[in-house]
Design a protein around this motif. Structure first.
Motif, PDB file in Angstrom:
ATOM      1  N   LYS A 137       0.834  -1.209   0.000  1.00 53.97           N
ATOM      2  CA  LYS A 137       0.000   0.000   0.000  1.00 53.97           C
ATOM      3  C   LYS A 137       0.862   1.251   0.000  1.00 53.97           C
ATOM      4  CE  LYS A 137      -3.959   2.120   2.320  1.00 53.97           C
ATOM      5  NZ  LYS A 137      -4.942   1.995   3.425  1.00 53.97           N
ATOM      6  N   LEU A 138       1.901   1.253   0.820  1.00 60.00           N
ATOM      7  CA  LEU A 138       2.805   2.400   0.870  1.00 60.00           C
ATOM      8  C   LEU A 138       3.531   2.574  -0.460  1.00 60.00           C
ATOM      9  CD1 LEU A 138       4.259   4.680   2.320  1.00 60.00           C
ATOM     10  CD2 LEU A 138       5.841   2.998   3.275  1.00 60.00           C
ATOM     11  N   LEU A 139       4.003   1.466  -1.043  1.00 63.39           N
ATOM     12  CA  LEU A 139       4.702   1.554  -2.318  1.00 63.39           C
ATOM     13  C   LEU A 139       3.775   2.047  -3.421  1.00 63.39           C
ATOM     14  CD1 LEU A 139       6.888  -1.685  -2.166  1.00 63.39           C
ATOM     15  CD2 LEU A 139       7.636   0.676  -1.853  1.00 63.39           C
ATOM     16  N   ASP A 140       2.509   1.629  -3.391  1.00 61.66           N
ATOM     17  CA  ASP A 140       1.542   2.119  -4.382  1.00 61.66           C
ATOM     18  C   ASP A 140       1.401   3.636  -4.291  1.00 61.66           C
ATOM     19  OD1 ASP A 140       1.073  -0.427  -5.304  1.00 61.66           O
ATOM     20  OD2 ASP A 140      -0.777  -0.715  -4.163  1.00 61.66           O
ATOM     21  N   ILE A 141       1.397   4.158  -3.069  1.00 60.04           N
ATOM     22  CA  ILE A 141       1.295   5.613  -2.875  1.00 60.04           C
ATOM     23  C   ILE A 141       2.541   6.307  -3.425  1.00 60.04           C
ATOM     24  CG2 ILE A 141       1.259   7.435  -1.123  1.00 60.04           C
ATOM     25  CD1 ILE A 141      -0.497   5.565   0.570  1.00 60.04           C
ATOM     26  N   LYS A 142       3.712   5.686  -3.238  1.00 61.15           N
ATOM     27  CA  LYS A 142       4.958   6.280  -3.738  1.00 61.15           C
ATOM     28  C   LYS A 142       4.992   6.271  -5.271  1.00 61.15           C
ATOM     29  CE  LYS A 142       7.851   7.620  -1.528  1.00 61.15           C
ATOM     30  NZ  LYS A 142       8.043   8.988  -0.970  1.00 61.15           N
ATOM     31  N   VAL A 143       4.385   5.262  -5.896  1.00 63.61           N
ATOM     32  CA  VAL A 143       4.302   5.248  -7.358  1.00 63.61           C
ATOM     33  C   VAL A 143       3.414   6.408  -7.826  1.00 63.61           C
ATOM     34  CG1 VAL A 143       3.488   3.969  -9.373  1.00 63.61           C
ATOM     35  CG2 VAL A 143       4.721   2.769  -7.553  1.00 63.61           C
ATOM     36  N   GLN A 144       2.297   6.614  -7.165  1.00 62.30           N
ATOM     37  CA  GLN A 144       1.427   7.742  -7.503  1.00 62.30           C
ATOM     38  C   GLN A 144       2.164   9.066  -7.309  1.00 62.30           C
ATOM     39  OE1 GLN A 144      -2.595   7.652  -5.804  1.00 62.30           O
ATOM     40  NE2 GLN A 144      -2.306   5.470  -5.367  1.00 62.30           N
ATOM     41  N   GLU A 145       2.969   9.129  -6.253  1.00 65.32           N
ATOM     42  CA  GLU A 145       3.692  10.366  -5.948  1.00 65.32           C
ATOM     43  C   GLU A 145       4.641  10.756  -7.074  1.00 65.32           C
ATOM     44  OE1 GLU A 145       6.914  12.111  -2.694  1.00 65.32           O
ATOM     45  OE2 GLU A 145       5.765  10.299  -2.216  1.00 65.32           O
ATOM     46  N   ILE A 146       5.412   9.802  -7.602  1.00 65.19           N
ATOM     47  CA  ILE A 146       6.361  10.174  -8.653  1.00 65.19           C
ATOM     48  C   ILE A 146       5.634  10.491  -9.953  1.00 65.19           C
ATOM     49  CG2 ILE A 146       6.850   7.813  -9.452  1.00 65.19           C
ATOM     50  CD1 ILE A 146       9.224  10.895  -9.281  1.00 65.19           C
ATOM     51  N   ALA A 147       4.494   9.836 -10.197  1.00 64.03           N
ATOM     52  CA  ALA A 147       3.709  10.176 -11.385  1.00 64.03           C
ATOM     53  C   ALA A 147       3.227  11.619 -11.307  1.00 64.03           C
ATOM     54  CB  ALA A 147       2.528   9.216 -11.522  1.00 64.03           C
ATOM     55  N   LEU A 148       2.725  12.016 -10.139  1.00 62.78           N
ATOM     56  CA  LEU A 148       2.259  13.389  -9.948  1.00 62.78           C
ATOM     57  C   LEU A 148       3.414  14.381 -10.035  1.00 62.78           C
ATOM     58  CD1 LEU A 148      -0.222  12.740  -7.010  1.00 62.78           C
ATOM     59  CD2 LEU A 148      -0.844  13.496  -9.311  1.00 62.78           C
ATOM     60  N   LEU A 149       4.557  14.000  -9.478  1.00 58.94           N
ATOM     61  CA  LEU A 149       5.726  14.882  -9.507  1.00 58.94           C
ATOM     62  C   LEU A 149       6.196  15.106 -10.943  1.00 58.94           C
ATOM     63  CD1 LEU A 149       7.812  16.475  -7.948  1.00 58.94           C
ATOM     64  CD2 LEU A 149       9.080  14.357  -7.559  1.00 58.94           C
ATOM     65  N   LEU A 150       6.208  14.049 -11.742  1.00 64.49           N
ATOM     66  CA  LEU A 150       6.607  14.196 -13.147  1.00 64.49           C
ATOM     67  C   LEU A 150       5.623  15.075 -13.914  1.00 64.49           C
ATOM     68  CD1 LEU A 150       7.795  10.564 -13.949  1.00 64.49           C
ATOM     69  CD2 LEU A 150       9.225  12.612 -13.975  1.00 64.49           C
ATOM     70  N   LEU A 151       4.347  14.913 -13.647  1.00 62.91           N
ATOM     71  CA  LEU A 151       3.339  15.727 -14.326  1.00 62.91           C
ATOM     72  C   LEU A 151       3.464  17.199 -13.959  1.00 62.91           C
ATOM     73  CD1 LEU A 151       0.330  13.283 -13.999  1.00 62.91           C
ATOM     74  CD2 LEU A 151       1.292  14.102 -16.159  1.00 62.91           C
ATOM     75  N   GLU A 152       3.888  17.478 -12.720  1.00 60.29           N
ATOM     76  CA  GLU A 152       4.064  18.861 -12.287  1.00 60.29           C
ATOM     77  C   GLU A 152       5.334  19.477 -12.863  1.00 60.29           C
ATOM     78  OE1 GLU A 152       2.050  20.855 -10.482  1.00 60.29           O
ATOM     79  OE2 GLU A 152       0.528  19.276 -10.509  1.00 60.29           O
ATOM     80  N   THR A 153       6.413  18.703 -12.888  1.00 64.93           N
ATOM     81  CA  THR A 153       7.714  19.238 -13.315  1.00 64.93           C
ATOM     82  C   THR A 153       7.951  19.085 -14.814  1.00 64.93           C
ATOM     83  OG1 THR A 153       8.804  17.138 -12.791  1.00 64.93           O
ATOM     84  CG2 THR A 153       8.755  18.819 -11.056  1.00 64.93           C
ATOM     85  N   GLN A 154       7.305  18.092 -15.433  1.00 63.47           N
ATOM     86  CA  GLN A 154       7.475  17.834 -16.866  1.00 63.47           C
ATOM     87  C   GLN A 154       6.096  17.689 -17.520  1.00 63.47           C
ATOM     88  OE1 GLN A 154      10.609  17.557 -18.255  1.00 63.47           O
ATOM     89  NE2 GLN A 154      11.610  17.818 -16.280  1.00 63.47           N
ATOM     90  N   PRO A 155       5.315  18.775 -17.579  1.00 65.41           N
ATOM     91  CA  PRO A 155       3.941  18.678 -18.100  1.00 65.41           C
ATOM     92  C   PRO A 155       3.865  18.148 -19.523  1.00 65.41           C
ATOM     93  CG  PRO A 155       4.639  20.982 -17.855  1.00 65.41           C
ATOM     94  CD  PRO A 155       5.648  20.152 -17.153  1.00 65.41           C
ATOM     95  N   GLN A 156       4.953  18.297 -20.289  1.00 60.26           N
ATOM     96  CA  GLN A 156       4.953  17.799 -21.669  1.00 60.26           C
ATOM     97  C   GLN A 156       4.885  16.281 -21.723  1.00 60.26           C
ATOM     98  OE1 GLN A 156       7.508  19.113 -20.082  1.00 60.26           O
ATOM     99  NE2 GLN A 156       9.458  18.128 -20.617  1.00 60.26           N
ATOM    100  N   LEU A 157       5.141  15.615 -20.595  1.00 60.30           N
ATOM    101  CA  LEU A 157       5.079  14.157 -20.567  1.00 60.30           C
ATOM    102  C   LEU A 157       3.642  13.630 -20.465  1.00 60.30           C
ATOM    103  CD1 LEU A 157       8.045  13.108 -18.226  1.00 60.30           C
ATOM    104  CD2 LEU A 157       7.945  13.009 -20.720  1.00 60.30           C
ATOM    105  N   ALA A 158       2.674  14.515 -20.251  1.00 58.03           N
ATOM    106  CA  ALA A 158       1.286  14.067 -20.082  1.00 58.03           C
ATOM    107  C   ALA A 158       0.813  13.245 -21.275  1.00 58.03           C
ATOM    108  CB  ALA A 158       0.367  15.264 -19.863  1.00 58.03           C
TER     109      ALA A 158
END
Length: 265
Positions: A137-158
């Motif tokens: 469960k914790l690892l699933d949250i960390k996967v979501q976290e990096i996805a959100l971080l990439l979308l915030e810092t690299q919006p062109q990756l959407a």
């Protein structure tokens, strides 16, 4: 020697000697961080080098070969990789603007150093290195976290992250000449060129006037002979050109050229 933690799409690798992975199909997008050592990634004819402190993003549905190497004897190669699985991205896509346009990105995208990436990687590695391993469960949250971080810092990756389509039909000849040295089955080659297996075989024989298996073996052997004649050892070459083991490679090589590969060195 190597030690690998693998759970919920999170992989933490530690090697004290060089690790040569013969080939790898990248089924999902991956965020990676090199903690120590260096990583060489071969994609077709392109070579990428990642060093300690580097961050990168791998685009899914690509073929790549990896060489993981400690900086020096007695040191360690360490890396963290997080797979951004389809289910996680499907949950996130409704909250982000993106188009359905096909975006052309290279297979390995270097990410500019960012303290947010560093903090994320260090926090995840800290969880992994605790005596009590992190829960799924914790690892699933960390996967979501990096996805959100990439979308915030690299919006062109959407457009890349939210592209859930299978690969489209591409030029077969160009793809095979670039990727023949990957030891994957014909089903994988067919999928990556946007074809069913039967269509792949039919198109292949029209282009190359032989079957895929015969062409692949001959092409790999010719490449191996060229590399050996340039000074490479057979024990280093067989994986590089797509053979699974040295004995099979040596047998096929001698049958094709009349001499064992060791006799050319």
């Amino acid at each position: 020697m190597g030690n690998i933690f693998r759970n919920s799409g999170v992989i933490y690798s530690c090697y004290t000697t060089i690790s040569r992975e013969s080939e790898n199909f990248i089924p999902e997008h991956i965020f990676t961080y090199i903690e120590s050592g260096s990583l060489q990634i071969n994609v077709g004819h392109t070579v990428y080098i990642l060093k300690a402190g580097d961050f990168a993003f791998y685009v899914k549905n690509r073929l790549a070969k990896f060489i993981k190497q400690p900086v020096e004897q007695g040191s360690e190669y360490k890396s963290l990789s997080v797979m951004l699985d389809t289910q996680t991205l499907l949950k996130l896509k409704e909250n982000y603007k993106y188009t359905d346009e096909k975006s052309q990105f290279q297979s390995v995208i270097g990410l500019e150093p960012n303290p947010l990436y560093k903090s994320y990687a260090e926090s995840l590695i800290a969880y992994i290195n605790t005596e009590d391993k992190p829960s799924e469960k914790l690892l699933d949250i960390k996967v979501q976290e990096i996805a959100l971080l990439l979308l915030e810092t690299q919006p062109q990756l959407a457009n890349v992250l939210f592209d859930f389509n299978d690969p489209g039909k591409i030029d077969l000849k160009t793809f095979m000449v670039r990727n023949f040295h990957f030891n994957v089955d014909l089903n994988r080659f067919a999928y990556l060129t946007g074809r069913s297996l039967s269509t792949f075989k039919r198109d292949f024989e029209k282009i190359f006037s032989t079957t895929p298996n015969k062409w692949l073996q001959q092409k790999r052997l010719e490449e191996a002979r060229s590399l050996i004649e340039k000074g490479k050892k057979p024990s280093d070459v067989y994986l590089e050109v797509g053979f699974e083991n040295l004995s099979h490679f040596s047998f096929a090589f001698k049958k094709a050229f009349g001499v064992a590969p060791s006799q050319l060195t």
